[in-house]
Design a protein around this motif. Sequence first.
Motif, mmCIF file in Angstrom:
data_model
loop_
_atom_site.group_PDB
_atom_site.id
_atom_site.type_symbol
_atom_site.label_atom_id
_atom_site.label_comp_id
_atom_site.label_asym_id
_atom_site.label_seq_id
_atom_site.Cartn_x
_atom_site.Cartn_y
_atom_site.Cartn_z
ATOM 1 N N LEU A 27 -31.515 48.396 20.921
ATOM 2 C CA LEU A 27 -32.157 47.574 21.950
ATOM 3 C C LEU A 27 -33.623 47.379 21.563
ATOM 4 N N PRO A 28 -34.097 46.132 21.482
ATOM 5 C CA PRO A 28 -35.507 45.949 21.115
ATOM 6 C C PRO A 28 -36.455 46.411 22.225
ATOM 7 N N ARG A 29 -37.630 46.867 21.812
ATOM 8 C CA ARG A 29 -38.663 47.248 22.781
ATOM 9 C C ARG A 29 -40.011 46.796 22.221
ATOM 10 N N ILE A 30 -40.766 46.064 23.027
ATOM 11 C CA ILE A 30 -42.030 45.494 22.549
ATOM 12 C C ILE A 30 -43.181 46.375 23.026
ATOM 13 N N MET A 31 -44.069 46.731 22.103
ATOM 14 C CA MET A 31 -45.226 47.566 22.446
ATOM 15 C C MET A 31 -46.503 46.833 22.039
ATOM 16 N N GLY A 32 -47.532 46.942 22.876
ATOM 17 C CA GLY A 32 -48.844 46.407 22.535
ATOM 18 C C GLY A 32 -49.646 47.488 21.807
ATOM 19 N N VAL A 33 -50.458 47.075 20.841
ATOM 20 C CA VAL A 33 -51.258 48.029 20.072
ATOM 21 C C VAL A 33 -52.733 47.673 20.226
ATOM 22 N N ASP A 34 -53.570 48.663 20.619
ATOM 23 C CA ASP A 34 -55.008 48.363 20.735
ATOM 24 C C ASP A 34 -55.729 48.702 19.427
ATOM 25 N N HIS A 73 -56.852 49.270 29.293
ATOM 26 C CA HIS A 73 -58.140 48.612 29.506
ATOM 27 C C HIS A 73 -58.638 47.885 28.266
ATOM 28 N N ASN A 74 -58.104 48.277 27.106
ATOM 29 C CA ASN A 74 -58.539 47.615 25.872
ATOM 30 C C ASN A 74 -57.565 46.501 25.486
ATOM 31 N N SER A 75 -58.130 45.448 24.888
ATOM 32 C CA SER A 75 -57.276 44.335 24.434
ATOM 33 C C SER A 75 -56.290 44.817 23.376
ATOM 34 N N PHE A 76 -55.152 44.154 23.362
ATOM 35 C CA PHE A 76 -54.202 44.426 22.276
ATOM 36 C C PHE A 76 -54.631 43.626 21.047
ATOM 37 N N VAL A 77 -54.531 44.249 19.892
ATOM 38 C CA VAL A 77 -54.822 43.520 18.647
ATOM 39 C C VAL A 77 -53.550 43.345 17.814
ATOM 40 N N LEU A 100 -53.186 38.055 28.139
ATOM 41 C CA LEU A 100 -53.465 37.305 29.370
ATOM 42 C C LEU A 100 -52.952 38.085 30.586
ATOM 43 N N ALA A 101 -51.725 38.600 30.470
ATOM 44 C CA ALA A 101 -51.137 39.357 31.583
ATOM 45 C C ALA A 101 -51.937 40.630 31.855
ATOM 46 N N ARG A 102 -52.435 41.254 30.794
ATOM 47 C CA ARG A 102 -53.225 42.480 30.948
ATOM 48 C C ARG A 102 -54.484 42.201 31.766
ATOM 49 N N VAL A 103 -55.149 41.068 31.448
ATOM 50 C CA VAL A 103 -56.365 40.691 32.185
ATOM 51 C C VAL A 103 -56.010 40.390 33.646
ATOM 52 N N GLN A 104 -54.919 39.662 33.847
ATOM 53 C CA GLN A 104 -54.505 39.331 35.220
ATOM 54 C C GLN A 104 -54.158 40.597 36.001
ATOM 55 N N ALA A 105 -53.484 41.521 35.337
ATOM 56 C CA ALA A 105 -53.078 42.757 36.022
ATOM 57 C C ALA A 105 -54.294 43.607 36.391
ATOM 58 N N LEU A 106 -55.351 43.493 35.601
ATOM 59 C CA LEU A 106 -56.565 44.269 35.901
ATOM 60 C C LEU A 106 -57.402 43.624 37.005
ATOM 61 N N SER A 107 -57.167 42.344 37.262
ATOM 62 C CA SER A 107 -57.952 41.654 38.295
ATOM 63 C C SER A 107 -57.481 42.107 39.677
ATOM 64 N N SER A 108 -58.298 41.777 40.681
ATOM 65 C CA SER A 108 -57.953 42.229 42.043
ATOM 66 C C SER A 108 -56.669 41.565 42.538
ATOM 67 N N ALA A 109 -56.383 40.352 42.057
ATOM 68 C CA ALA A 109 -55.174 39.650 42.519
ATOM 69 C C ALA A 109 -53.906 40.207 41.880
#
Lengths: 320, 213
Positions: free
Chosen positions: B80-87, B178-182, B137-146
């Motif tokens: 099963l594939p699993r996607i991970m973000g890397v900072d 909190h850090n961007s994914f690269v 983009l989703a990370r930034v949105q999730a960190l926002s108050s909305a």
Amino acid sequence: MMRLLVPSWWTLAWDRFWFAPGSPRNLAGARITFAAYSLWVLLSRNLPEMSGLPPVFWSQVGASARWRYLDFPGHPDLERVLVWITAIALLGAIVGVLPRFSCFVSGLLLYHLAPLESLIWIPHPYARGLTISVIALLTLSFSPCGDCWAFLRPRGDQPPTQSGDYTWPIRLLQLYLVQIYFFSGYAKVMVVGWKWASASNIRSWMLRCTQNEQIRVFHALGTWIAARPLACWCVGIGTLLFEFGLVTALFSKRARWVLVPLVAVFHLGILLSMNLVFLNVPQLLVFANWDVLTAWFKSLVRHQPSREQKNALREASFPP
Amino acid sequence: MKINIVSTFCFLMFVTFGLLVAVLGRLLSATARRRLTNVFLLAVLFISFGAGLTQHNLWPFSSWPVLAYPAPTDGNYPALPRIMGVDSSGNEYDIDYRAWRPLGLEELLSWIKLHLARLDPAARDCVGAYLLGRSNLARVQALSSAGLPYPNPWFGPLTAPTHMLHPAIWSHPESVPHNSFVGLRVYEETWNVEERSHDPQRVTRVLAFDYRQ
């Protein structure tokens, strides 16, 4: 048994099933139910954006699949317009503005829009919520579904009466829903065999769904079932019995009373144990008797139900 | 291809007979109309039972093969594939399923499983860049108050869920990286259900795709 060999018996049974006198309210109730449900699912998805995905996602979609639904990449604005036309048509079907035309337009457009959800890897988007909507809305458009509870009807003002023309579309919609379960059971037996119902198979499914962290929202019930072979056997046998047995709801009022509400319980169990959602549950309202429900609703509003309404309610909540 | 052609033919037959009932039926006598309706009903029965009994998915006349797969006898399911973000520090993070919209997670994972390995490196990089952009983009949105928006803001939490439920792991800002994914990594995860029922950590991961910005 001998009567089964007589052709006229089959003709009578066919007519009794499809063309018994029915109420226009049941058909109008089905129209509103299916249109409202389809609107809910349609607006819960971002289908136009799927057309705007980078071309690489569409690179593996064959030409026949694209032409089958007229779904092509790179037209999100056009798809957005089509979603709005579909939504307006569904609203028209709900309130009864040109109800048959609205059902036809929305059914055809959903045939085009629904596959966008999964077309990048599979050309048939079943179990994603809009499969039955397409054929149900089109079936409704072929029937006099606008004879009741409609603002703008193509025909003049006719007092709704009981007619066989109001029954066959309802029966067809009920059949579409029942087929989901029947074929689902049939596929299990054909592909896996009767051992699908075995405790080891059910335990494996439960563990798989509760161990997968990407879908694990609920896990207590699935783990509980997996740990108990008897519970696994009950789930396996019960599922096959239920999926094959639901066909009886088409023919028996008593079966409808028992099995149709059980469908909701069945799906709640699947949701809590396997994290799989089946959205079509509201469509089961197509089994309801809208004459009785209307009488009940009116009695609630008036706070004084008439004797006839009480009797009707007591007698049945499902059509014969 | 064959199934696409047959499905289209069946759907067109359904619509054509239905239109005949709806339009022509008005001009006919009651008996003739009943006969025409019977033809339509027989056509629908033929198509729908044909799809179901032969287990050929002629969508929208589906064969409904729900969970009609055997569980592996040894307990080892396909990967099963699993996607991970890397900072930038090399830390890996799970990504909320809502990041991939308009793609549903099950659609994206199925596509990755079927097609990603077959693509040439440039096309794979294109996929990586797109998914990395969505996840940041989703990370930034999730960190926002909305927080992460619903697909339809009018429905809010009443939005129809997808066929499979997914945990909303970025529902609270403290659970969002909190850090961007690269970069992005796609792993193929396999496990034995019996072994994992005793030890939840017993998962084998194989790196299938590594994308760096």
